[in-house]
Scaffold this active site. Structure first.
Site, PDB file in Angstrom:
ATOM      1  N   GLY A 103      34.971  63.869  57.108  1.00  0.00           N
ATOM      2  CA  GLY A 103      34.878  62.410  57.274  1.00  0.00           C
ATOM      3  C   GLY A 103      33.435  61.981  57.424  1.00  0.00           C
ATOM      4  O   GLY A 103      32.521  62.809  57.514  1.00  0.00           O
ATOM      5  N   SER A 104      33.243  60.664  57.494  1.00  0.00           N
ATOM      6  CA  SER A 104      31.875  60.121  57.482  1.00  0.00           C
ATOM      7  C   SER A 104      31.121  60.411  58.777  1.00  0.00           C
ATOM      8  O   SER A 104      29.891  60.422  58.803  1.00  0.00           O
ATOM      9  CB  SER A 104      31.928  58.614  57.234  1.00  0.00           C
ATOM     10  N   THR A 105      31.825  60.664  59.873  1.00  0.00           N
ATOM     11  CA  THR A 105      31.128  60.983  61.128  1.00  0.00           C
ATOM     12  C   THR A 105      30.792  62.470  61.176  1.00  0.00           C
ATOM     13  O   THR A 105      29.648  62.856  61.448  1.00  0.00           O
ATOM     14  CB  THR A 105      31.985  60.590  62.352  1.00  0.00           C
ATOM     15  N   ASP A 127      34.587  67.129  65.052  1.00  0.00           N
ATOM     16  CA  ASP A 127      35.239  66.330  64.018  1.00  0.00           C
ATOM     17  C   ASP A 127      35.393  64.887  64.482  1.00  0.00           C
ATOM     18  O   ASP A 127      35.331  64.594  65.674  1.00  0.00           O
ATOM     19  CB  ASP A 127      36.631  66.923  63.710  1.00  0.00           C
ATOM     20  N   LYS A 177      36.721  53.128  67.438  1.00  0.00           N
ATOM     21  CA  LYS A 177      37.908  53.987  67.310  1.00  0.00           C
ATOM     22  C   LYS A 177      38.730  54.031  68.609  1.00  0.00           C
ATOM     23  O   LYS A 177      39.822  54.583  68.635  1.00  0.00           O
ATOM     24  CB  LYS A 177      37.500  55.411  66.939  1.00  0.00           C
ATOM     25  N   ALA A 223      37.544  61.039  64.336  1.00  0.00           N
ATOM     26  CA  ALA A 223      38.936  60.627  64.574  1.00  0.00           C
ATOM     27  C   ALA A 223      39.084  59.177  64.129  1.00  0.00           C
ATOM     28  O   ALA A 223      38.104  58.433  64.038  1.00  0.00           O
ATOM     29  CB  ALA A 223      39.303  60.776  66.052  1.00  0.00           C
ATOM     30  N   ASP A 224      40.323  58.783  63.855  1.00  0.00           N
ATOM     31  CA  ASP A 224      40.579  57.389  63.471  1.00  0.00           C
ATOM     32  C   ASP A 224      40.913  56.552  64.692  1.00  0.00           C
ATOM     33  O   ASP A 224      40.592  55.366  64.754  1.00  0.00           O
ATOM     34  CB  ASP A 224      41.752  57.340  62.481  1.00  0.00           C
ATOM     35  N   GLU A 270      42.431  70.430  59.269  1.00  0.00           N
ATOM     36  CA  GLU A 270      41.760  70.048  60.522  1.00  0.00           C
ATOM     37  C   GLU A 270      42.584  70.526  61.709  1.00  0.00           C
ATOM     38  O   GLU A 270      42.075  71.141  62.650  1.00  0.00           O
ATOM     39  CB  GLU A 270      41.600  68.524  60.594  1.00  0.00           C
TER      40      GLU A 270
HETATM   41  O1  DER Z   1      40.519  62.112  58.091  1.00  0.00           O
HETATM   42  C1  DER Z   1      40.089  62.586  59.138  1.00  0.00           C
HETATM   43  O2  DER Z   1      40.763  63.307  59.894  1.00  0.00           O
HETATM   44  C2  DER Z   1      38.727  62.144  59.609  1.00  0.00           C
HETATM   45  O3  DER Z   1      38.173  63.066  60.522  1.00  0.00           O
HETATM   46  C3  DER Z   1      38.911  60.815  60.298  1.00  0.00           C
HETATM   47  O4  DER Z   1      39.794  61.012  61.360  1.00  0.00           O
HETATM   48  C4  DER Z   1      37.615  60.212  60.784  1.00  0.00           C
HETATM   49  O5  DER Z   1      36.901  59.826  59.656  1.00  0.00           O
HETATM   50  P1  DER Z   1      35.564  58.948  59.803  1.00  0.00           P
HETATM   51  O6  DER Z   1      34.625  59.777  60.666  1.00  0.00           O
HETATM   52  O7  DER Z   1      35.084  58.811  58.390  1.00  0.00           O
HETATM   53  O8  DER Z   1      35.943  57.651  60.450  1.00  0.00           O
END
Ligand code: DER
Length: 235
Positions: A29-31, A85, A125, A87-88, A107
């Site tokens: 993901g972007s983070t 990682d 989030k 998260a949304d 994941e």
């Molecule tokens: O898809 C996923 O599990 C990503 O880790 C998501 O939960 C977070 O994505 P983001 O960092 O782009 O918001």
């Protein structure tokens, strides 16, 4: 600060937990992208060494290869020292919704086999309850008779006003296919999900369901970057 700058701040803070010699779960993901970039940078600068990364998606695998991060897998390393990682959604008990990027299965396999799971988010989030934000709660299902499975999922949560939609991609709106060759059904709730554990068990009992995007009792630390600074919340 832009949302991406906040994500980067949280990501860099999480990489401070990385020690040389660790087996790392590399998020998607972007983070998480910022965290993987930072790990690659520290390896290049010689500030970190003999790190092994276990990617949580093909996308992260490619990013890590391009950064020269040595890679391995869960067959070789069934226990991971630290996973980082995004998260949304994050609730006050550090339960998560993840998977809007479509990588939830790999994941969850990595993040449920690690000693520490550090979640990195910008403050947008944070939610009071999972599922109430009206955003998708992803469920990975087998493609075989996906309509049947989607309907069973929808019926399971009928009293929460749940609507199930198949995730599509591209202009012909083809079904989105995960790294594992499966489909994703997105559940939209009108009310937040009540008993998360019960909901999780009910979803996983359905034959045809592979995994869902609620990550319960897995995160050990959440790093939240906001306008007022960075907060670290431990379990
Ligand atoms: O898809 C996923 O599990 C990503 O880790 C998501 O939960 C977070 O994505 P983001 O960092 O782009 O918001």
């Amino acid at each position: 600060l832009t949302q991406d700058e906040l994500k980067k701040i949280a990501a860099y803070k999480a990489v401070e937990y990385v020690e040389s010699g660790m087996v790392l779960g590399l998020g998607t993901g972007s983070t998480a992208k910022h965290a993987v970039n930072r790990i690659g940078e520290l390896l290049r600068q010689g500030k970190l060494h003999n790190i092994v990364g276990i990617p949580t998606s093909k996308k992260t695998h490619e990013q890590a290869v391009s950064l020269g991060i040595p890679l391995s897998d869960l067959d070789t390393h069934p226990v991971v020292d630290l996973a980082i990682d995004g998260a949304d959604e994050v609730d006050p008990f550090l339960n998560l919704v993840k998977g809007r990027g479509g990588s939830l299965l790999r994941e969850k396999m990595v993040e449920s086999s690690c000693r520490k799971f550090v979640v990195i988010v910008d403050e947008s989030k944070l939610v009071k309850h999972l599922g109430g934000s009206g955003l998708a709660m992803p469920v990975e299902i087998v493609p075989f008779c996906w309509k049947f499975t989607a309907h069973r999922l929808q019926t399971l949560f009928a009293d929460s006003g749940c609507v199930a939609k198949l995730r599509t991609s591209g202009e012909e709106s083809e079904p989105f296919v995960t790294d594992n060759g499966n489909y994703i059904v997105e559940l939209y709730f009108k009310k937040d999900i009540g008993d998360l554990k019960a909901a999780s068990d009910e979803i996983l009992r359905l034959a045809g369901v592979v995994e869902h995007g609620m990550f319960l009792d897995l995160a050990t630390t959440v790093i939240v970057a906001g306008e007022l600074g960075v907060r670290v919340k431990n379990k």
